[in-house]
Design an enzyme around this catalytic site. Structure first.
Site, PDB file in Angstrom:
ATOM      1  N   GLU A  25       0.825  -1.207   0.000  1.00 40.72           N
ATOM      2  CA  GLU A  25       0.000   0.000   0.000  1.00 40.72           C
ATOM      3  C   GLU A  25       0.866   1.266   0.000  1.00 40.72           C
ATOM      4  OE1 GLU A  25      -2.166  -1.624   3.337  1.00 40.72           O
ATOM      5  OE2 GLU A  25      -4.058  -1.434   2.233  1.00 40.72           O
ATOM      6  N   GLU A  44      -4.054  -9.794   3.585  1.00 41.50           N
ATOM      7  CA  GLU A  44      -4.844  -9.573   4.804  1.00 41.50           C
ATOM      8  C   GLU A  44      -5.982 -10.567   4.966  1.00 41.50           C
ATOM      9  OE1 GLU A  44      -3.716  -7.191   2.827  1.00 41.50           O
ATOM     10  OE2 GLU A  44      -3.014  -5.490   4.008  1.00 41.50           O
TER      11      GLU A  44
HETATM   12  N1  COA Z   1       4.233  -8.865  11.165  1.00 43.38           N
HETATM   13  C1  COA Z   1       5.062  -9.287  12.147  1.00 43.38           C
HETATM   14  N2  COA Z   1       6.123 -10.077  11.931  1.00 43.38           N
HETATM   15  C2  COA Z   1       6.346 -10.461  10.671  1.00 43.38           C
HETATM   16  C3  COA Z   1       5.529 -10.085   9.595  1.00 43.38           C
HETATM   17  C4  COA Z   1       4.423  -9.237   9.884  1.00 43.38           C
HETATM   18  N3  COA Z   1       3.603  -8.779   8.926  1.00 43.38           N
HETATM   19  N4  COA Z   1       6.005 -10.629   8.459  1.00 43.38           N
HETATM   20  C5  COA Z   1       7.085 -11.336   8.813  1.00 43.38           C
HETATM   21  N5  COA Z   1       7.289 -11.239  10.152  1.00 43.38           N
HETATM   22  C6  COA Z   1       8.359 -11.853  10.939  1.00 43.38           C
HETATM   23  C7  COA Z   1       8.110 -13.335  11.167  1.00 43.38           C
HETATM   24  O1  COA Z   1       7.218 -13.528  12.255  1.00 43.38           O
HETATM   25  C8  COA Z   1       9.516 -13.816  11.454  1.00 43.38           C
HETATM   26  O2  COA Z   1       9.857 -13.447  12.770  1.00 43.38           O
HETATM   27  P1  COA Z   1      10.564 -14.545  13.759  1.00 43.38           P
HETATM   28  O3  COA Z   1      11.872 -14.863  13.060  1.00 43.38           O
HETATM   29  O4  COA Z   1      10.737 -13.807  15.053  1.00 43.38           O
HETATM   30  O5  COA Z   1       9.630 -15.710  13.816  1.00 43.38           O
HETATM   31  C9  COA Z   1      10.361 -12.964  10.527  1.00 43.38           C
HETATM   32  O6  COA Z   1       9.573 -11.806  10.211  1.00 43.38           O
HETATM   33  C10 COA Z   1      10.729 -13.646   9.228  1.00 43.38           C
HETATM   34  O7  COA Z   1       9.536 -14.080   8.617  1.00 43.38           O
HETATM   35  P2  COA Z   1       9.255 -15.601   8.181  1.00 43.38           P
HETATM   36  O8  COA Z   1       7.779 -15.817   8.153  1.00 43.38           O
HETATM   37  O9  COA Z   1      10.051 -16.532   9.032  1.00 43.38           O
HETATM   38  O10 COA Z   1       9.864 -15.590   6.701  1.00 43.38           O
HETATM   39  P3  COA Z   1       9.415 -16.507   5.478  1.00 43.38           P
HETATM   40  O11 COA Z   1      10.413 -16.277   4.401  1.00 43.38           O
HETATM   41  O12 COA Z   1       9.172 -17.902   5.916  1.00 43.38           O
HETATM   42  O13 COA Z   1       7.997 -15.910   4.995  1.00 43.38           O
HETATM   43  C11 COA Z   1       6.449 -14.170   4.400  1.00 43.38           C
HETATM   44  C12 COA Z   1       7.921 -14.620   4.481  1.00 43.38           C
HETATM   45  C13 COA Z   1       6.436 -12.705   3.987  1.00 43.38           C
HETATM   46  C14 COA Z   1       5.690 -14.991   3.349  1.00 43.38           C
HETATM   47  C15 COA Z   1       5.779 -14.349   5.787  1.00 43.38           C
HETATM   48  O14 COA Z   1       6.618 -13.747   6.763  1.00 43.38           O
HETATM   49  C16 COA Z   1       4.419 -13.727   5.903  1.00 43.38           C
HETATM   50  O15 COA Z   1       3.461 -14.286   5.389  1.00 43.38           O
HETATM   51  N6  COA Z   1       4.303 -12.591   6.625  1.00 43.38           N
HETATM   52  C17 COA Z   1       3.057 -11.984   6.936  1.00 43.38           C
HETATM   53  C18 COA Z   1       2.549 -11.192   5.752  1.00 43.38           C
HETATM   54  C19 COA Z   1       1.210 -10.552   6.050  1.00 43.38           C
HETATM   55  O16 COA Z   1       0.243 -11.216   6.381  1.00 43.38           O
HETATM   56  N7  COA Z   1       1.162  -9.216   5.898  1.00 43.38           N
HETATM   57  C20 COA Z   1      -0.029  -8.461   6.087  1.00 43.38           C
HETATM   58  C21 COA Z   1      -0.175  -8.051   7.503  1.00 43.38           C
HETATM   59  S1  COA Z   1      -1.632  -7.069   7.726  1.00 43.38           S
END
Ligand code: COA
Length: 261
Positions: free
Chosen positions: A113, A133
């Site tokens: 966004e 989301e």
């Molecule tokens: N909020 C908080 N923490 C987040 C985050 C978010 N939106 N996105 C990633 N992180 C954190 C993870 O919890 C992880 O933290 P940790 O190591 O303390 O567990 C770290 O960032 C690395 O992320 P991870 O999920 O382990 O990496 P990945 O390569 O396996 O996956 C994504 C990457 C982007 C696919 C995955 O992190 C994800 O789906 N994130 C959420 C995206 C989301 O829903 N965004 C919209 C929010 S409204």
């Protein structure tokens, strides 16, 4: 500027704002929101800044709002959070200077966004963009349902929002979301090159070009063209058109000195 969740550097008229919580994929928390607001104050008050680049540290541009923000949130708290995000994004969008989002990796939720509120997006080949989301039981709350729809139309926007799937850079470019795609190690250099080109253009013409496109896109064609006529005429309130034409005739680069009011 010293702040812990963002980095702001300025060089030769180009400000680079880097989201800097790489261990959390630059997820947007309250602290970062506050620091971003201060950075925007700084940039908007600094007349030496002619172009703004947004990018992320590590393997993400920004993976969205920090999901912990939503744990136990009341409807009022949730409303405040997204209203603040909208206030910030309207200010970012209204900056008179070009804003380029250099999407180096994940640009999800609020990250996407923010990129959509800039003027255009350059992306690394490995970048992934999306609005996931729905997977959390919520909807995009920082303009995603509106800015993405205006960019790609209702059908693709709804498919992206309702499935929460991620687009790779090539698909995002094909859909008109991303302007150009580069290998990851070239992204910042290529973005900087474009920023340097923009920094040489007239500030007044850049500001009006941005306004004509942004405001014109929200109104009917007649009204948009009327706006263009007025903004075209207003360019002549600055010395830049005279300098631009003279420089062309004298076969030299122009030196634009007009300032938007
Ligand atoms: N909020 C908080 N923490 C987040 C985050 C978010 N939106 N996105 C990633 N992180 C954190 C993870 O919890 C992880 O933290 P940790 O190591 O303390 O567990 C770290 O960032 C690395 O992320 P991870 O999920 O382990 O990496 P990945 O390569 O396996 O996956 C994504 C990457 C982007 C696919 C995955 O992190 C994800 O789906 N994130 C959420 C995206 C989301 O829903 N965004 C919209 C929010 S409204």
């Amino acid at each position: 500027m010293s702040a812990s969740t963002i980095l702001l550097t300025k060089s030769q008229g180009i400000a680079t704002l880097t989201f800097n919580r790489p261990e959390k994929l630059n997820a947007l928390n309250q602290e970062m929101t506050g620091e971003l607001r201060h950075a925007l104050d700084d940039i908007s008050q600094d007349a030496s800044v002619r172009v703004l680049i947004l990018t992320g540290q590590g393997r993400a541009f920004m993976a969205g709002a920090d999901v912990k923000t939503f744990l136990g949130a009341s409807p009022f708290a949730a409303r405040r959070f997204v209203q603040r995000a909208h206030d910030f994004l309207f200010r970012l969008e209204a900056l008179p200077i070009p804003v380029i989002a250099a999407v180096n990796g994940f640009a999800l939720g609020a990250g996407f966004e923010i990129a959509l509120a800039g003027d255009f997006i350059y992306a690394a080949q490995e970048a992934k963009l999306g609005l996931p989301e729905i997977t959390l039981g919520i909807i995009p709350g920082a303009g995603g349902t509106q800015r993405l729809t205006r960019l790609v139309g209702k059908s693709l926007a709804k498919e992206i929002i309702m499935t929460g799937r991620l687009l790779d850079a090539a698909e995002a470019q094909g859909a008109g979301i991303v302007a150009q795609v580069f290998p990851e190690d070239k992204l910042l250099m290529e973005t900087l090159k474009t920023a340097q080109v923009l920094a040489q253009k007239g500030r007044v013409a850049l500001h009006f070009a941005k306004q004509a496109v942004d405001r014109g896109a929200e109104v009917d064609l007649q009204s948009g063209c009327a706006l263009e006529v007025d903004l075209f005429a207003l360019c002549f309130a600055s010395p830049d058109p005279q300098e631009g034409v003279k420089a062309f005739l004298e076969k030299r680069p122009p030196v634009f000195q007009g300032e938007p009011a």
